[in-house]
Design a protein around this motif. Structure first.
Motif, PDB file in Angstrom:
ATOM      1  N   ILE A   9       0.844  -1.208   0.000  1.00 22.32           N
ATOM      2  CA  ILE A   9       0.000   0.000   0.000  1.00 22.32           C
ATOM      3  C   ILE A   9       0.871   1.246   0.000  1.00 22.32           C
ATOM      4  O   ILE A   9       0.630   2.202  -0.741  1.00 22.32           O
ATOM      5  N   THR A  13       0.910   4.058  -2.895  1.00 26.94           N
ATOM      6  CA  THR A  13       0.501   5.434  -2.597  1.00 26.94           C
ATOM      7  C   THR A  13       1.609   6.410  -2.964  1.00 26.94           C
ATOM      8  O   THR A  13       1.360   7.444  -3.599  1.00 26.94           O
ATOM      9  N   ALA A  38      -4.400   1.726  -4.352  1.00 28.30           N
ATOM     10  CA  ALA A  38      -3.874   1.675  -2.987  1.00 28.30           C
ATOM     11  C   ALA A  38      -5.007   1.793  -1.985  1.00 28.30           C
ATOM     12  O   ALA A  38      -5.074   1.056  -0.997  1.00 28.30           O
ATOM     13  N   VAL A  41      -7.076  -1.476  -1.687  1.00 26.21           N
ATOM     14  CA  VAL A  41      -6.429  -2.504  -0.859  1.00 26.21           C
ATOM     15  C   VAL A  41      -6.500  -2.102   0.615  1.00 26.21           C
ATOM     16  O   VAL A  41      -6.781  -2.922   1.496  1.00 26.21           O
ATOM     17  N   PHE A  42      -6.272  -0.804   0.856  1.00 27.89           N
ATOM     18  CA  PHE A  42      -6.304  -0.298   2.225  1.00 27.89           C
ATOM     19  C   PHE A  42      -7.673  -0.534   2.872  1.00 27.89           C
ATOM     20  O   PHE A  42      -7.773  -1.034   3.993  1.00 27.89           O
TER      21      PHE A  42
END
Lengths: 123, 507
Positions: A9, A13, A38, A41-42
Motif C-alpha cells: 500500500i 501510494t 492503494a 487494498v487499504f
C-alpha cells in the motif's frame, strides 16, 4: 503478511502521489489510478486479514471475515472506474483544445505572451 | 422519529433528472419547463421540510428498513433542512438566469446535469453515514464536472481539469480516512461513530485524530480553505455565470460536512479528543480570509474577483465555526444564507456587465461606454455593498453577528483584525472595479457588446433583493439560526434519535 500488505500500500501510494505531481496529464491519470488501487487494498485490509474464511455468518463455520469492507471496496472500485474514464476523456479534450498535454496548458501562456508582445509593438 | 421527510428532497431531483432526460424528446423548451417546474417544486417541498424539521425532533429515514448502525440512514434536522432550502432557492434563481441567457443551448444535457447536481447536494446534506456522504460527494462532483465544462472553451477546460484532478485526489483521501475510522471504530454511521468516540483507547487516539485531519483536508478541498483553494478562482471565473452562481453552494457543502462530521464526532462526548480540529480551523479561516482579500485586490476581471469574494465568505464562515460556540454557529448560519445568495448574484451581475462590454468582457480595463451603464452601475453598487458587508445590507449584519460572537474569545484580536482589514481591502477593490468599469470609459464610443437582457436583469435584481429581505426579517431568521445551533449542539439528541430508531414493522 501484514508488513507485506503495508509495504504494498505504501509503495503504491507513494508512486501515485509522485505521478499526480507530474506536469503532463497522462502521468497524472496513472497516478490517480494507482492511488485508487492503494485505497482499495487499504479499505479491504481494514476488515483485518483473514485467510479462507467466509463472509457470511454460519453457525458451523470456525470464524468469518468482515463483509462490510468488501462492500465498500466494490463501491469504491466502481466510482474510481467511472471517474478515471471521465478524466481520460477530459485529458484528451484538454490535449486537443489547449494544444498540448501540460496540466496548465502551456500554449495558453505562450499565446498571452505573444498578445502582450503584439500590443507592445503597436504602441 | 421515523418519517419519509428526509428522503423526499433527495428523491425529487433524482426522479426529476430521469424525467428531464425523457423531456428531451420534446425539445429544449420541454426540458426547460420540466426543470423549472421541478426546481420550483423543490423550493416548496424543502420549505415544507424546514417546517417539519422545526418541530424540534430529528427525523430519521431507514433505507431498506435496516436499523442503524447496520443500514444507511437519512437524517433530517433543522440544519440540513435549512441547507436544502437554501440550495433549492439558489438553484431556482440560477436556473432562471440560465434560461433567460440561453446558457443551456450551448451544449447537451444541461438540465439533466442540473437535477443530478441537486440530487447530490441534497443527499450530502441529508445523509447520516460517512460512506454514504462519500457516495453523494461523488454524485455531486460528477454532475458538477459536467456543468462546469458545459459549453466548452479553452479556459474552461483548463480550469475544469484542475478542479477534477484535485477533487479526485480528495476522493482518495476521503476513502483513506473512512477506512482508518472503520478500522478503529468498526462503524461508519456518524451517530454511532460519535457514540464510540468515548471508548477509543489511548493508543488509538492518534490514529483517530489523523483520520479526522484527513477528513478535514477532504472537506477543506470542497470548502476551498487555505492552502487548498487554488483551484477555485480558475474554475469559477471561467465557467458559465449560472453554473458559477449555483456553485456558490458547493463550497458550503464542504463547510457543512466539517460542521456535521467533525462537530458531531468531536463534541464533548469524545473526551480527550474534544474539539481537536477547532483551533486549526480558526487559524485557517483567518489566513484564508486575508489571502482571499488580497485575491480580490489582485483580480484582473470581475468574475475572478467574485470567485475570491466567495472564498472570503467561506473564510469568514470557517472563523465562525472555529469560534466553536452556539452563538457563533448561529451567526455563521445567518452569514451563510447571505453570502451564498449574494455571492451567486455577483457572478450573474458580472456576466451581465461582461456581455454589455463585448470583447472587453469583465476585464478591468478602460473600455468604450456600455449600454445602460447607469442602471447596471447602480445594481453593481448595491451588490458591492452587500458582499463587502457594508451597512445597511445583510452582509453587515452577518459580520456584526460573527464579530459579536468572537468577543471574549482568546484570539479575538486576530479575528477582529482579520475580518475588518479584509473587509476594508475588499471594499477598496470593489470601489476600484466599479470606477474602472463605469467611470473610466474611453472616448471611443464603438461598443461591440450585446444589448442588456431585461429578463436576466430582473432575475439578478430579485436575487439581490433577498439581501434587504434578510435584514428586514433578521429577527425571525436569527431566531431560526439560534434554534438550529441549539439543536445541533445537542449531539446527544442526534445520536439517540438515529440509534434509537426502530424499524417499521410490516403487517
Amino acid at each position: 503478511m501484514e508488513w507485506l500488505i503495508a509495504i504494498v500500500i505504501g509503495v503504491m501510494t507513494a508512486s501515485g502521489i509522485y505521478l499526480v505531481l507530474r506536469a503532463r496529464t497522462f502521468p497524472v491519470v496513472l497516478g490517480l489510478t494507482l492511488l485508487s488501487y492503494a485505497v482499495n487494498v487499504f479499505l479491504f485490509v481494514m476488515g483485518r486479514l483473514q485467510i479462507g474464511q467466509a463472509a457470511i455468518i454460519d453457525p458451523s463455520a470456525p470464524g468469518y471475515t468482515d463483509p462490510l469492507p468488501q462492500a465498500l471496496v466494490l463501491t469504491a472500485i466502481v466510482i474510481a472506474f467511472g471517474m478515471t474514464a471521465f478524466l481520460i476523456v477530459l485529458a484528451l479534450k484538454a490535449r486537443s483544445e489547449l494544444g498540448n498535454d501540460h496540466v496548465d496548458g502551456m500554449s495558453y501562456v505562450a499565446e498571452e505572451e505573444a498578445a502582450k508582445q503584439h500590443k507592445a509593438e503597436q504602441s | 422519529m421515523n418519517s419519509i421527510w428526509p428522503a423526499l428532497p433527495v428523491l425529487l431531483p433524482l426522479l426529476g433528472a430521469i424525467l428531464t432526460l425523457f423531456a428531451r424528446l420534446g425539445g429544449l423548451q420541454w426540458q426547460r419547463a420540466v426543470n423549472l417546474t421541478l426546481t420550483a417544486a423543490l423550493v416548496i417541498l424543502t420549505s415544507q421540510t424546514l417546517l417539519v424539521a422545526g418541530t424540534n425532533e430529528h427525523q430519521v429515514y431507514l433505507l431498506g428498513n435496516w436499523l442503524a448502525p447496520f443500514g444507511i440512514v437519512l437524517v433530517l434536522d433543522q440544519l440540513s433542512a435549512l441547507m436544502v432550502l437554501l440550495t433549492a432557492v439558489l438553484a431556482l434563481f440560477s436556473l432562471l438566469y440560465a434560461i433567460t441567457q440561453a446558457t443551456d443551448e450551448r451544449g447537451e444535457h444541461f438540465h439533466v446535469l442540473y437535477q443530478l447536481q441537486l440530487f447530490g447536494l441534497n443527499g450530502a446534506f441529508m445523509t447520516g453515514d460517512l460512506f454514504n456522504l462519500f457516495v453523494f460527494f461523488e454524485v455531486l462532483l460528477l454532475a458538477s464536472y459536467g456543468l462546469l465544462l458545459h459549453g466548452g472553451g479553452r479556459l474552461r477546460t483548463k480550469g475544469g481539469l484542475h478542479y477534477v484532478v484535485i477533487n479526485l485526489v480528495g476522493s482518495s483521501l476521503f476513502l483513506f480516512a473512512v477506512g482508518t475510522l472503520y478500522g478503529i471504530l468498526g462503524t461508519l454511521n456518524i451517530a454511532d461513530l460519535a457514540a464510540k468516540m468515548a471508548d477509543v483507547s489511548a493508543d488509538d487516539q492518534g490514529i483517530v485524530v489523523a483520520a479526522s485531519y484527513l477528513l478535514l483536508v477532504v472537506f477543506g478541498i470542497k470548502a476551498a480553505m487555505f492552502p487548498l483553494y487554488l483551484w477555485l478562482p480558475g474554475a469559477y471565473a471561467h465557467t458559465s455565470a449560472a453554473v458559477a452562481a449555483l456553485f456558490a453552494i458547493m463550497t458550503k457543502v464542504g463547510l457543512y460536512a466539517i460542521v456535521r462530521v467533525h462537530g458531531t464526532l468531536f463534541a464533548e462526548k469524545a473526551g480527550a479528543l474534544e474539539s481537536v480540529h477547532i483551533d486549526l480551523l480558526l487559524w485557517i479561516g483567518i489566513l484564508t480570509l486575508i489571502l482571499a482579500a488580497f485575491g480580490v485586490f489582485a483580480g484582473r476581471g470581475l468574475k475572478e474577483q467574485a470567485a475570491f469574494l466567495v472564498l472570503a465568505s467561506v473564510a469568514t464562515l470557517l472563523i465562525g465555526v472555529g469560534l466553536n460556540t452556539p452563538q457563533a454557529l448561529s451567526a455563521s448560519l445567518y452569514y451563510l444564507i447571505h453570502s451564498t445568495l449574494i455571492g451567486a448574484s455577483l457572478f450573474l451581475l458580472a456576466d451581465l456587465i461582461a456581455r454589455g462590454r463585448g470583447s472587453y468582457a469583465d476585464r478591468l480595463r478602460v473600455a468604450p461606454p456600455m449600454a445602460n451603464a447607469i442602471l447596471l452601475g447602480s445594481v453593481f453598487l448595491f451588490s458591492a455593498i452587500a458582499i463587502t458587508g457594508m451597512p445597511p445590507l445583510s452582509g453587515f449584519f452577518g459580520k456584526i453577528l460573527i464579530l459579536d460572537a468572537a468577543l471574549g474569545h482568546e484570539l479575538q484580536v486576530w479575528v477582529f483584525s482579520a475580518v475588518l482589514i479584509a473587509s476594508l481591502l475588499m471594499m477598496i477593490a470593489m470601489a476600484r472595479s466599479g470606477s474602472t468599469l463605469f467611470y473610466q470609459v474611453s472616448s471611443d464610443t464603438h461598443n461591440d457588446g450585446t444589448a442588456l437582457n431585461p429578463a436576466a436583469l430582473v432575475v439578478v435584481i430579485a436575487l439581490l433583493l433577498l439581501s434587504p429581505a434578510l435584514v428586514i426579517t433578521a429577527g425571525p431568521v436569527t431566531g431560526l439560526t439560534e434554534q438550529i445551533a441549539a439543536q445541533f449542539t445537542n449531539c446527544e439528541g442526534y445520536i439517540n434519535a438515529v440509534l434509537g430508531q426502530t424499524a417499521v414493522t410490516g403487517k
